[in-house]
Design a protein around this motif. Structure first.
Motif, PDB file in Angstrom:
ATOM      1  N   SER A   1       0.755  -1.226   0.013  1.00 25.13           N
ATOM      2  CA  SER A   1       0.049   0.092  -0.082  1.00 25.13           C
ATOM      3  C   SER A   1       0.806   1.197  -0.033  1.00 25.13           C
ATOM      4  O   SER A   1       1.982   1.224   0.303  1.00 25.13           O
TER       5      SER A   1
ATOM      6  N   ASP B   1       7.980   7.311   8.373  1.00 23.10           N
ATOM      7  CA  ASP B   1       7.196   6.747   9.220  1.00 23.10           C
ATOM      8  C   ASP B   1       7.776   5.790  10.076  1.00 23.10           C
ATOM      9  O   ASP B   1       8.702   5.261   9.805  1.00 23.10           O
TER      10      ASP B   1
ATOM     11  N   LYS C   1      -1.840  13.963   6.730  1.00 31.14           N
ATOM     12  CA  LYS C   1      -0.557  13.651   5.838  1.00 31.14           C
ATOM     13  C   LYS C   1      -0.356  14.827   4.693  1.00 31.14           C
ATOM     14  O   LYS C   1       0.531  15.523   4.718  1.00 31.14           O
TER      15      LYS C   1
ATOM     16  N   ASN D   1       6.027  12.433  10.773  1.00 26.39           N
ATOM     17  CA  ASN D   1       4.978  11.458   9.963  1.00 26.39           C
ATOM     18  C   ASN D   1       4.098  10.628  10.712  1.00 26.39           C
ATOM     19  O   ASN D   1       4.016  11.044  11.694  1.00 26.39           O
ATOM     20  N   SER D   2       4.132   9.573  10.315  1.00 26.25           N
ATOM     21  CA  SER D   2       3.129   8.613  11.117  1.00 26.25           C
ATOM     22  C   SER D   2       3.866   7.531  12.150  1.00 26.25           C
ATOM     23  O   SER D   2       4.947   7.201  11.859  1.00 26.25           O
ATOM     24  N   ASN D   3       3.063   7.296  13.079  1.00 29.80           N
ATOM     25  CA  ASN D   3       3.278   6.391  13.930  1.00 29.80           C
ATOM     26  C   ASN D   3       4.765   6.721  14.777  1.00 29.80           C
ATOM     27  O   ASN D   3       5.483   5.845  14.992  1.00 29.80           O
TER      28      ASN D   3
ATOM     29  N   LYS E   1       2.927  17.378   5.024  1.00 30.41           N
ATOM     30  CA  LYS E   1       4.023  17.172   3.752  1.00 30.41           C
ATOM     31  C   LYS E   1       4.525  18.594   3.493  1.00 30.41           C
ATOM     32  O   LYS E   1       5.881  19.054   3.501  1.00 30.41           O
TER      33      LYS E   1
ATOM     34  N   GLU F   1       1.480  13.177  11.899  1.00 36.49           N
ATOM     35  CA  GLU F   1       0.311  12.532  11.365  1.00 36.49           C
ATOM     36  C   GLU F   1      -0.406  11.531  12.374  1.00 36.49           C
ATOM     37  O   GLU F   1      -1.480  11.421  12.588  1.00 36.49           O
TER      38      GLU F   1
ATOM     39  N   ASP G   1       1.071   3.929   1.679  1.00 34.17           N
ATOM     40  CA  ASP G   1       1.428   4.090   3.251  1.00 34.17           C
ATOM     41  C   ASP G   1       2.596   3.217   3.530  1.00 34.17           C
ATOM     42  O   ASP G   1       3.541   3.718   4.594  1.00 34.17           O
ATOM     43  N   ASP G   2       2.820   2.153   3.052  1.00 35.48           N
ATOM     44  CA  ASP G   2       3.857   1.183   3.497  1.00 35.48           C
ATOM     45  C   ASP G   2       5.192   1.405   2.454  1.00 35.48           C
ATOM     46  O   ASP G   2       6.124   0.827   2.963  1.00 35.48           O
TER      47      ASP G   2
END
Lengths: 469, 204
Positions: free
Chosen positions: A312, B25, B127, B78-80, B131, B105, A314-315
Motif C-alpha cells: 500500500s 514513518d 498527511k 510523519n506517522s506512528n 508534507k 500525522e 502508506d507502506d
C-alpha cells in the motif's frame, strides 16, 4: 463503544474517578519494576517528598542490563553495576519485594511475574516496559508505561488514562505443524499493520487461540504492542486456571475456588459489543520471518520479499528504507538468506516450552560453523527446569552457548550485541534499525524453532522440512 | 550555545519557535535514543545523544545536526512516531535537545502519554497538510506560534488548524499534565478501591 468485553469489566472495576480534564483515574493492581525505567521515578518521588503508597503492590526484578556470561558482582560494566545498585537501594528503602540475581526467581520481568503466579485474570498490570502486554494472556489488562507514570503508580497506585477501544481478533481453525504462536502474531501484525492497534486493546479469541498453551498466549499478547496496541488479552479459561494453580503467589485453599469462579465471570460475554472485529485464518499461516525494519514487514518462509508496487502507498516509504538497510532486494526469496548470529531468548520466546521446541530441532545436529548461536533462558526458573530436563546439554552439544537469564540481545543493553552489519535470526520482538546493539546490525524475527533451524543450516530455512527429516 | 535546559512547569498555553522537519514513518524510540544510552540513573545527559546512530550515519546532514535547525522547538514528523519501546528517555532526549512540541500525522500510544506526562504537547495533522510544512521547514525558516487553547499554529497571518485530544488540551491549560498531585487528591477513593478489589482479598 465496546460493552461487556473483559476489557470493559476490568476497566470499570478499576476506575477510581473521572478526572477534570476528561480522562479517567485507574487503579493499578500489580506494578512491576526493573532497573532501567525506575531510578528516575524514585528520584522524582524524592524530589516531591512522596512515599510509595502501597509497597506490597509493586514487585521488582533485574533483567535489561544483566550480563549473561558472568553475573558475579560488581558487574564489569560500571554503569550496569550502578543501575542494579540503585534498584537494590530503592527496593530496600521503600520495602519493595525484589527478586535479585541468585534468588531463584530473577529473570525477565514478563517471564517472572507469570511463573510466580503474580499475574492473574482481572488485574490491571503496569510496568515501565512496552512488553507488559504479555500479561494480558491471563485475561488481565496489562500495558507499558513511561517513567513519569511509574512515579505516579509508586506515589498513588493509579494512572490518568483514556479508555481504549476494543478490537476482537478472531483466529479461526488452528495452526499447522511447525507453525507456532510467534508465526501467528507476526502474521496478524503484517495483516493489520504496525499502527492499526493505536487506541485499541486487542482481544485475541477464537479456536486457534484457545488451543494454545499459556506460554504461547504470552507470545501473542507480548507482541500486541508491535501492532500498535498498548494492551492485548485472551479471555481466561481452564488452561489459564491450570497454569496458575499452586504457583507461589496463586490464591490458596478456599480462596482458589472463589478466585476461579470470579475469573470465569470476567470473560467477554457472548453478546459483547466490540469497536471492531477482524478474522484471521490460522490454518493459512506459514512459518513467518521478517525481512525489514518493522515487525510488520514479514512474509511466510516460502514467499518472496514484496515489490514496492505490491505494498500500500502508506507502506512504501518504510519499505524502501528497509530494502536499503537490510541489503535485501524486492522479489528475492527470504529462504536461504545467510545468518551470522542466532539468538533464542527474550520475553517473547524465552520460556521453557520455547527452549523445548528449539532443543528438539537441534538435537543430533551441529550449529553451522559460520554461526554464533546462543540461548538465554528467560528466568532462573526456566534455566533450572531446562537443566533438569537436559536441554542445556542438547544445546551445548550442538554448539550453542548456554547463558544466564536476562533480556540480553533482544535490546543489547548488556554485552550481547551484533557487530557491524551482521544478520541475526532472533526469537525476540523487534527488528528496528540498530536494535540488537550494532547501528548497522540486521535482525530477522522468527519463532525459536525457526531460529534453531537457521543455526544448523547457517541460513533461513523452513523448519517444517526439518521436522520431516 | 543552547540555553540551559529548563523543564516545563505549570500551565502550558503557548509554544513559539522554529520548526524542524524529520521525514519518515514508524520512527521508533530505539532510533530516537539507542538502548546503550539507557544506562543512566537520570535523564540529564540525553539531549546530545538524540538520534545518535541516524546522525552518525548521515554525517552532519541529519536535521538535528543542520545549523539552521539548532534553535528549533517544534518537531514535524510523519506517522506512528515513537513506536516501540516505552522508554521515556526518548521524549526526554528530544526535550533536552530543545523540542517543546511535536506535530505529526500520528503517534504511538505510549510515546504520546510519555510526552503528555513531561509537558510536550503532540498535535496531529493530516498527511496532505504536514508534507508541505515539512518541505517549507527544510527549505527555509518556518516559525510557528502555537496557541494550545484554540489548537492552532499561527504563522504570520496564516492560521493552521491542528488537532489535540481534548483531555490532553485540558491538562496543559490547567497544568495538570504533571498528574501526581491530581491523582493523590483522590486518596480516599484510592484506598477504598484497594479494599474492594476481589483479588486483593483472595491473595491474602
Amino acid at each position: 463503544m465496546s460493552q461487556n468485553t473483559l476489557f470493559d469489566k476490568v476497566w470499570d472495576l478499576h476506575k477510581v474517578a473521572d478526572l477534570p480534564g476528561g480522562s479517567s483515574q485507574v487503579f493499578i493492581g500489580l506494578h512491576l519494576i526493573h532497573e532501567v525505567t525506575s531510578p528516575q521515578a524514585f528520584g522524582a518521588l524524592k524530589d516531591k517528598n512522596l512515599k510509595v503508597k502501597f509497597p506490597s503492590r509493586t514487585i521488582a526484578t533485574v533483567d535489561h542490563i544483566v550480563p549473561t556470561d558472568n553475573q558475579s558482582r560488581p558487574f564489569k560494566d560500571n554503569l550496569a553495576e550502578q543501575m542494579i545498585e540503585a534498584l537494590e537501594n530503592n527496593c530496600k528503602k521503600h520495602k519493595i519485594k525484589f527478586f535479585n540475581i541468585g534468588s531463584g526467581s530473577q529473570g525477565i520481568v514478563h517471564v517472572v511475574a507469570p511463573e510466580l503466579g503474580l499475574t492473574q485474570p482481572g488485574m490491571t498490570i503496569a510496568c515501565g516496559d512496552s512488553h507488559t502486554s504479555t500479561h494480558g494472556a491471563f485475561g488481565s489488562i496489562a500495558f507499558g508505561i513511561g517513567t513519569s507514570q511509574v512515579r505516579d503508580v509508586l506515589a498513588s497506585q493509579t494512572l490518568a488514562m483514556n479508555k481504549l477501544k476494543v478490537r476482537q481478533i478472531w483466529c479461526k481453525n488452528k495452526l499447522s505443524d511447525g507453525v507456532f504462536a510467534k508465526d501467528l502474531v507476526l502474521h496478524i501484525i503484517n495483516k493489520l499493520g504496525v499502527k492499526a492497534g493505536v487506541g485499541y486493546a486487542y482481544e485475541f479469541s477464537g479456536p486457534a487461540i484457545h488451543l494454545l498453551s499459556m506460554e504461547e498466549r504470552m507470545t501473542i499478547c507480548n507482541m500486541s504492542i508491535e501492532g500498535g496496541a498498548r494492551c492485548g488479552y485472551v479471555n481466561p479459561d481452564k488452561i489459564t486456571f491450570n497454569y496458575i494453580k499452586e504457583r507461589q503467589f496463586a490464591p490458596k485453599n478456599e480462596n482458589w475456588l472463589k478466585a476461579v469462579t470470579w475469573w470465569k465471570s470476567l470473560a467477554s460475554e457472548k453478546d459483547a459489543i466490540y469497536d471492531d472485529v477482524v478474522s484471521i485464518d490460522a490454518s493459512k499461516v506459514e512459518p513467518t520471518v521478517t525481512w525489514g525494519i518493522t515487525p510488520g514487514q514479514s512474509i511466510g518462509v516460502s514467499q518472496k520479499i514484496p515489490e514496492l508496487n505490491e505494498l500500500s502507498v502508506d507502506d512504501q516509504f518504510i519499505a524502501g528504507e528497509a530494502y536499503e538497510y537490510m541489503g535485501l532486494n524486492p522479489g528475492q526469496a527470504i529462504k536461504n538468506t545467510p545468518i551470522d548470529v542466532c539468538f533464542i531468548g527474550s520475553c517473547t520466546n524465552g520460556r521453557i516450552s520455547d527452549l523445548r521446541v528449539a532443543a528438539e530441532i537441534v538435537q543430533n545436529h551441529k550449529v553451522s560453523p559460520n554461526v554464533k548461536a546462543f540461548v538465554v533462558p528467560g528466568s532462573e526458573k526456566v534455566a533450572k527446569a531446562a537443566i533438569e530436563e537436559g536441554l542445556d546439554k542438547i544445546f551445548k552439544e550442538a554448539g550453542f552457548q548456554w547463558r544466564e537469564p536476562g533480556c540480553s540481545m533482544c535490546l543489547a543493553m548488556n554485552p550481547d550485541k551484533l557487530t557491524g552489519n551482521q544478520v541475526s535470526a532472533s526469537s525476540s520482538n523487534r527488528n528496528f534499525k540498530g536494535r540488537q546493539g550494532s547501528p548497522s546490525g540486521r535482525t530477522l524475527l522468527m519463532s525459536p524453532a525457526m531460529v534453531a533451524a537457521a543455526a544448523i543450516e547457517g541460513k533461513v530455512s523452513d523448519v517444517r522440512e526439518f521436522i520431516k527429516k | 550555545m543552547k540555553e540551559e535546559f529548563q523543564p516545563p512547569k505549570g500551565k502550558i498555553m503557548k509554544i513559539s519557535g522554529n520548526c524542524i522537519s524529520l521525514v519518515g514513518d514508524d520512527i521508533d524510540t530505539d532510533r530516537i535514543i539507542p538502548a546503550r544510552f539507557l544506562k543512566c540513573v537520570d535523564f540529564e545527559s540525553l539531549g546530545d545523544a538524540v538520534f545518535e546512530d541516524d546522525r552518525k550515519d548521515l554525517m552532519g546532514k541529519h536535521p538535528f545536526d543542520l545549523k539552521s535547525n539548532q534553535n528549533a522547538v517544534i518537531l514535524l514528523v510523519n506517522s506512528n512516531f515513537g513506536c516501540g519501546s516505552s522508554r521515556e528517555h526518548a521524549p526526554q532526549a528530544l526535550m533536552r535537545w530543545g523540542i517543546k512540541a511535536i506535530i505529526g500525522e500520528s503517534f504511538a500510544e505510549i510515546f504520546y502519554s510519555n510526552c503528555i506526562a513531561i509537558g510536550i504537547p503532540c498535535f496531529t495533522l493530516a498527511k496532505k497538510d504536514i508534507k508541505p510544512l515539512q518541505v517549507r521547514a527544510e527549505t527555509g525558516n518556518l516559525f510557528f506560534e502555537i496557541d494550545i487553547k484554540n489548537v492552532i499554529a499561527i504563522e504570520g497571518s496564516t492560521k493552521h488548524k491542528l488537532e489535540l485530544k481534548e483531555s490532553s488540551k485540558n491538562m496543559f491549560l490547567s497544568g495538570e499534565w504533571d498528574a501526581t498531585s491530581t491523582l493523590l487528591s483522590n486518596i480516599k477513593l484510592i484506598e477504598s478501591k484497594l479494599d474492594n478489589l476481589p483479588y486483593i482479598n483472595l491473595n491474602k
